[in-house]
Design a protein around this motif. Structure first.
Motif, mmCIF file in Angstrom:
data_model
loop_
_atom_site.group_PDB
_atom_site.id
_atom_site.type_symbol
_atom_site.label_atom_id
_atom_site.label_comp_id
_atom_site.label_asym_id
_atom_site.label_seq_id
_atom_site.Cartn_x
_atom_site.Cartn_y
_atom_site.Cartn_z
ATOM 1 N N GLN A 192 0.004 5.214 -9.523
ATOM 2 C CA GLN A 192 -0.180 6.621 -9.867
ATOM 3 C C GLN A 192 -1.030 6.770 -11.127
ATOM 4 O OE1 GLN A 192 1.243 9.123 -7.817
ATOM 5 N NE2 GLN A 192 -0.203 10.364 -8.925
ATOM 6 N N GLN A 193 -0.847 5.874 -12.083
ATOM 7 C CA GLN A 193 -1.589 5.934 -13.335
ATOM 8 C C GLN A 193 -3.075 5.609 -13.153
ATOM 9 O OE1 GLN A 193 1.314 4.214 -12.910
ATOM 10 N NE2 GLN A 193 2.631 5.715 -13.925
ATOM 11 N N GLU A 194 -3.426 4.893 -12.104
ATOM 12 C CA GLU A 194 -4.819 4.522 -11.864
ATOM 13 C C GLU A 194 -5.608 5.589 -11.104
ATOM 14 O OE1 GLU A 194 -5.002 -0.195 -11.253
ATOM 15 O OE2 GLU A 194 -3.540 0.810 -9.933
ATOM 16 N N ILE A 195 -4.932 6.556 -10.535
ATOM 17 C CA ILE A 195 -5.596 7.619 -9.773
ATOM 18 C C ILE A 195 -6.347 8.525 -10.744
ATOM 19 C CG2 ILE A 195 -5.208 9.672 -8.346
ATOM 20 C CD1 ILE A 195 -4.789 7.049 -6.830
ATOM 21 N N GLU A 196 -7.589 8.865 -10.373
ATOM 22 C CA GLU A 196 -8.399 9.770 -11.197
ATOM 23 C C GLU A 196 -8.526 11.116 -10.486
ATOM 24 O OE1 GLU A 196 -11.898 8.411 -13.203
ATOM 25 O OE2 GLU A 196 -11.330 6.319 -12.859
ATOM 26 N N HIS A 197 -7.950 12.140 -11.095
ATOM 27 C CA HIS A 197 -8.025 13.500 -10.582
ATOM 28 C C HIS A 197 -9.291 14.140 -11.150
ATOM 29 C CE1 HIS A 197 -3.902 12.942 -9.212
ATOM 30 N NE2 HIS A 197 -3.685 12.374 -10.389
ATOM 31 N N ILE A 198 -9.898 15.044 -10.390
ATOM 32 C CA ILE A 198 -11.197 15.602 -10.760
ATOM 33 C C ILE A 198 -11.100 17.119 -10.918
ATOM 34 C CG2 ILE A 198 -13.596 15.910 -10.028
ATOM 35 C CD1 ILE A 198 -12.884 12.976 -10.686
ATOM 36 N N MET A 218 0.842 -1.176 0.000
ATOM 37 C CA MET A 218 0.000 0.000 0.000
ATOM 38 C C MET A 218 0.889 1.242 0.000
ATOM 39 S SD MET A 218 -3.372 0.860 2.252
ATOM 40 C CE MET A 218 -4.214 -0.493 1.487
ATOM 41 N N SER A 219 0.467 2.253 -0.734
ATOM 42 C CA SER A 219 1.209 3.513 -0.856
ATOM 43 C C SER A 219 0.317 4.690 -0.511
ATOM 44 C CB SER A 219 1.691 3.698 -2.295
ATOM 45 O OG SER A 219 2.543 2.658 -2.688
ATOM 46 N N VAL A 220 0.939 5.818 -0.220
ATOM 47 C CA VAL A 220 0.212 7.070 -0.071
ATOM 48 C C VAL A 220 0.243 7.757 -1.433
ATOM 49 C CG1 VAL A 220 0.114 9.321 1.049
ATOM 50 C CG2 VAL A 220 0.797 7.302 2.360
ATOM 51 N N ARG A 221 -0.930 8.087 -1.939
ATOM 52 C CA ARG A 221 -1.046 8.779 -3.223
ATOM 53 C C ARG A 221 -1.791 10.092 -3.028
ATOM 54 N NH1 ARG A 221 2.494 6.161 -6.246
ATOM 55 N NH2 ARG A 221 2.047 3.950 -6.443
ATOM 56 N N GLY A 222 -1.463 11.061 -3.858
ATOM 57 C CA GLY A 222 -2.178 12.332 -3.865
ATOM 58 C C GLY A 222 -3.212 12.340 -4.968
ATOM 59 N N ILE A 223 -4.399 12.777 -4.626
ATOM 60 C CA ILE A 223 -5.469 12.931 -5.615
ATOM 61 C C ILE A 223 -5.819 14.407 -5.655
ATOM 62 C CG2 ILE A 223 -7.775 12.259 -6.338
ATOM 63 C CD1 ILE A 223 -7.485 9.774 -4.525
ATOM 64 N N ARG A 224 -5.732 14.979 -6.841
ATOM 65 C CA ARG A 224 -6.012 16.407 -7.019
ATOM 66 C C ARG A 224 -7.433 16.624 -7.474
ATOM 67 N NH1 ARG A 224 -3.003 20.662 -7.974
ATOM 68 N NH2 ARG A 224 -5.019 21.502 -7.437
ATOM 69 N N GLY A 225 -7.973 17.757 -7.074
ATOM 70 C CA GLY A 225 -9.285 18.177 -7.527
ATOM 71 C C GLY A 225 -9.355 19.682 -7.514
ATOM 72 N N ALA A 226 -10.190 20.223 -8.380
ATOM 73 C CA ALA A 226 -10.418 21.670 -8.403
ATOM 74 C C ALA A 226 -11.797 21.943 -8.990
ATOM 75 C CB ALA A 226 -9.341 22.384 -9.222
ATOM 76 N N ILE A 227 -12.410 23.013 -8.518
ATOM 77 C CA ILE A 227 -13.727 23.423 -8.986
ATOM 78 C C ILE A 227 -13.829 24.929 -8.826
ATOM 79 C CG2 ILE A 227 -14.825 23.101 -6.720
ATOM 80 C CD1 ILE A 227 -17.309 22.005 -8.248
ATOM 81 N N THR A 228 -14.620 25.552 -9.653
ATOM 82 C CA THR A 228 -14.863 26.985 -9.527
ATOM 83 C C THR A 228 -16.295 27.217 -9.059
ATOM 84 O OG1 THR A 228 -15.420 27.074 -11.882
ATOM 85 C CG2 THR A 228 -13.178 27.718 -11.259
ATOM 86 N N VAL A 229 -16.509 28.383 -8.462
ATOM 87 C CA VAL A 229 -17.840 28.828 -8.085
ATOM 88 C C VAL A 229 -18.087 30.175 -8.745
ATOM 89 C CG1 VAL A 229 -17.945 27.561 -5.910
ATOM 90 C CG2 VAL A 229 -16.995 29.856 -5.932
ATOM 91 N N ASP A 230 -19.351 30.519 -8.890
ATOM 92 C CA ASP A 230 -19.700 31.778 -9.554
ATOM 93 C C ASP A 230 -19.665 32.983 -8.619
ATOM 94 O OD1 ASP A 230 -20.109 30.493 -12.019
ATOM 95 O OD2 ASP A 230 -22.191 30.045 -11.514
ATOM 96 N N VAL A 231 -19.916 32.726 -7.322
ATOM 97 C CA VAL A 231 -20.008 33.826 -6.371
ATOM 98 C C VAL A 231 -19.280 33.480 -5.073
ATOM 99 C CG1 VAL A 231 -22.199 34.745 -7.250
ATOM 100 C CG2 VAL A 231 -22.222 32.972 -5.493
ATOM 101 N N ASN A 232 -18.839 34.510 -4.376
ATOM 102 C CA ASN A 232 -18.172 34.362 -3.088
ATOM 103 C C ASN A 232 -19.230 34.338 -1.988
ATOM 104 O OD1 ASN A 232 -16.291 34.319 -1.004
ATOM 105 N ND2 ASN A 232 -16.104 36.559 -0.977
ATOM 106 N N GLU A 233 -19.951 33.218 -1.904
ATOM 107 C CA GLU A 233 -20.989 33.052 -0.893
ATOM 108 C C GLU A 233 -20.839 31.688 -0.241
ATOM 109 O OE1 GLU A 233 -24.757 33.667 -2.804
ATOM 110 O OE2 GLU A 233 -24.299 35.752 -3.318
#
Length: 122
Positions: A101-107, A1-16
């Protein structure tokens, strides 16, 4: 077992508060589903936001999710590079996994798809 990083990012329309919390949950749920992980597998989650998102802490949304109460969370400001994507929430989920690493799905969702078009599914 390894520690892997999974990245994600999303935008929002308003600062609420509502949209920030909803977007955070949407992104994390997509990461969990795409990678078949459970909170028990998570080492920690690092959350960053752009400086124009100061209505709430995105980690609040994660803390309220069932099973995520004990997962270490930290929020920070993204580096303020001129011309960079605005109103963006980013996650770095560190997970214990047998996946390569190749199997990780970043969103990448919403306007954040522009950050990594090579990792964004059509």
């Amino acid at each position: 077992m390894s520690v892997r990083g999974i990245r994600g990012a999303i935008t929002v329309d308003v600062n609420e508060e509502g949209p920030i919390l909803q977007a955070t949950v949407e992104m994390l749920n997509d990461i969990v589903k795409a990678n078949g992980i459970v909170p028990h597998d998570i080492c920690s989650v690092f959350v960053t936001v752009t400086g124009d998102l100061d209505a709430t802490f995105p980690a609040r949304a994660i803390r309220q999710m069932e099973g995520w109460e004990l997962v270490p969370l930290m929020c920070a400001l993204e580096v303020p590079v001129k011309g960079s994507l605005e109103k963006c929430i980013r996650l770095m989920v560190l997970v214990n996994t047998d996946k390569s690493q190749q199997e990780i799905e970043h969103i990448y969702l919403g306007g954040a798809q522009a950050l990594r078009p090579d990792l964004t599914k059509a």
